[in-house]
Design an enzyme around this catalytic site. Structure first.
Site, PDB file in Angstrom:
ATOM      1  N   TYR A  96       3.016   9.782 -13.715  1.00 27.07           N
ATOM      2  CA  TYR A  96       2.499   8.620 -12.994  1.00 27.07           C
ATOM      3  C   TYR A  96       0.994   8.725 -12.768  1.00 27.07           C
ATOM      4  O   TYR A  96       0.218   7.858 -13.188  1.00 27.07           O
ATOM      5  CB  TYR A  96       3.238   8.485 -11.664  1.00 27.07           C
ATOM      6  CG  TYR A  96       2.695   7.402 -10.752  1.00 27.07           C
ATOM      7  CD1 TYR A  96       2.900   6.062 -11.035  1.00 27.07           C
ATOM      8  CD2 TYR A  96       1.983   7.737  -9.594  1.00 27.07           C
ATOM      9  CE1 TYR A  96       2.413   5.069 -10.191  1.00 27.07           C
ATOM     10  CE2 TYR A  96       1.497   6.758  -8.749  1.00 27.07           C
ATOM     11  CZ  TYR A  96       1.714   5.427  -9.052  1.00 27.07           C
ATOM     12  OH  TYR A  96       1.219   4.454  -8.220  1.00 27.07           O
ATOM     13  N   SER A  98      -3.601   3.836  -8.525  1.00 22.45           N
ATOM     14  CA  SER A  98      -2.892   4.485  -7.427  1.00 22.45           C
ATOM     15  C   SER A  98      -3.895   5.004  -6.417  1.00 22.45           C
ATOM     16  O   SER A  98      -4.985   5.450  -6.783  1.00 22.45           O
ATOM     17  CB  SER A  98      -2.051   5.648  -7.943  1.00 22.45           C
ATOM     18  OG  SER A  98      -1.628   6.464  -6.869  1.00 22.45           O
TER      19      SER A  98
END
Length: 252
Positions: A156, A143
């Site tokens: 996440y 990410s």
């Protein structure tokens, strides 16, 4: 002629978004592509797109949280195409945004089984197959917020930062054996997931754009090009790095 002619590549989560873009670009560069996705319709569609464009692809359904299915997907690559040269580990499972203490243990374990353990399992079975072919390249998808945090996303970003740690350690484990392991940190992309979120949450896109110096959202293909490049001979002296493809997101 492509820079991956006759190489064998595997992409997880290849049914849509970034995974589909990676699969298509790998095929464009001449690779035989093993398209992996838990959703049969979207996965078959990606493989069909590649074949209709003159490329070589086979679809494999796999839940990457299940070791037997991960082992089978790698076996498909080696049995169907003879070996495995590169892999892009992109599959993930999402749960709703919520403060950490509000996440149910069931949801946490369900997400971690795919987003952390699934990436571990992919590498666990991909690595021996690549070593049998005298080396290769793995790219794990992380990410663009790897050095920051966001509310409601502990499940996440916790997983993505775990992926970066695994990437670095595995790169050191296998560097002498001709295996390169890197990661890509994407910024916001026009994936189906982002489109759905933008439609349901007014102001979501504006909040992203305010932090992107380039002031636009990427197409998945722009990030996929970076991931595929890390699989290529042009990246032959690169291992253990996280390449940001985020329009300057982490700077903004």
């Amino acid at each position: 002629m492509g820079f991956l002619d006759d190489q064998v590549a595997l992409v997880t989560g290849a049914g849509r978004g970034l995974g589909r873009a990676c699969a298509n670009i790998l095929a464009r560069e001449g690779a035989h592509v093993v398209v992996v996705d838990i959703d049969m319709v979207s996965g078959e569609d990606t493989a069909a797109q590649i074949r209709s464009g003159g490329g070589s692809a086979v679809y494999v359904r796999a839940d990457i949280s299940r070791p037997v299915e991960v082992e089978a997907m790698v076996d498909t690559a080696t049995k169907h195409f003879g070996r495995l040269d590169c892999a892009i580990n992109n599959a993930m499972l999402g749960i709703p945004r919520q403060p950490l203490a509000d996440i149910s243990l069931e949801d946490w374990r369900r997400a971690a089984a795919v987003n952390i353990e699934g990436t571990f399992l992919c590498m666990k079975y991909e690595i021996p197959a690549m070593l049998a072919a005298n080396g290769g390249a793995i790219v794990n998808i992380g990410s663009g917020r790897e050095n920051t945090g966001m509310p409601g996303l502990s499940w996440y970003l916790g997983a993505k930062q775990a992926i970066y740690g695994m990437t670095k350690c595995a790169a050191l484990d296998y560097a002498e054996q001709g295996l390169r392991i890197n990661a890509v940190a994407p910024g916001p992309m026009w994936t189906p997931a982002l489109r759905d979120t933008a439609a349901s949450r007014p102001g979501h896109l504006d909040a992203h754009l305010a932090h992107i110096p380039m002031r636009r959202i990427a197409e998945p293909e722009e990030v996929a090009e970076a991931a595929v490049w890390l699989c290529s001979p042009a990246a032959s002296y690169i291992t253990g790095v996280t390449l940001s493809a985020d329009g300057g997101y982490t700077l903004g």
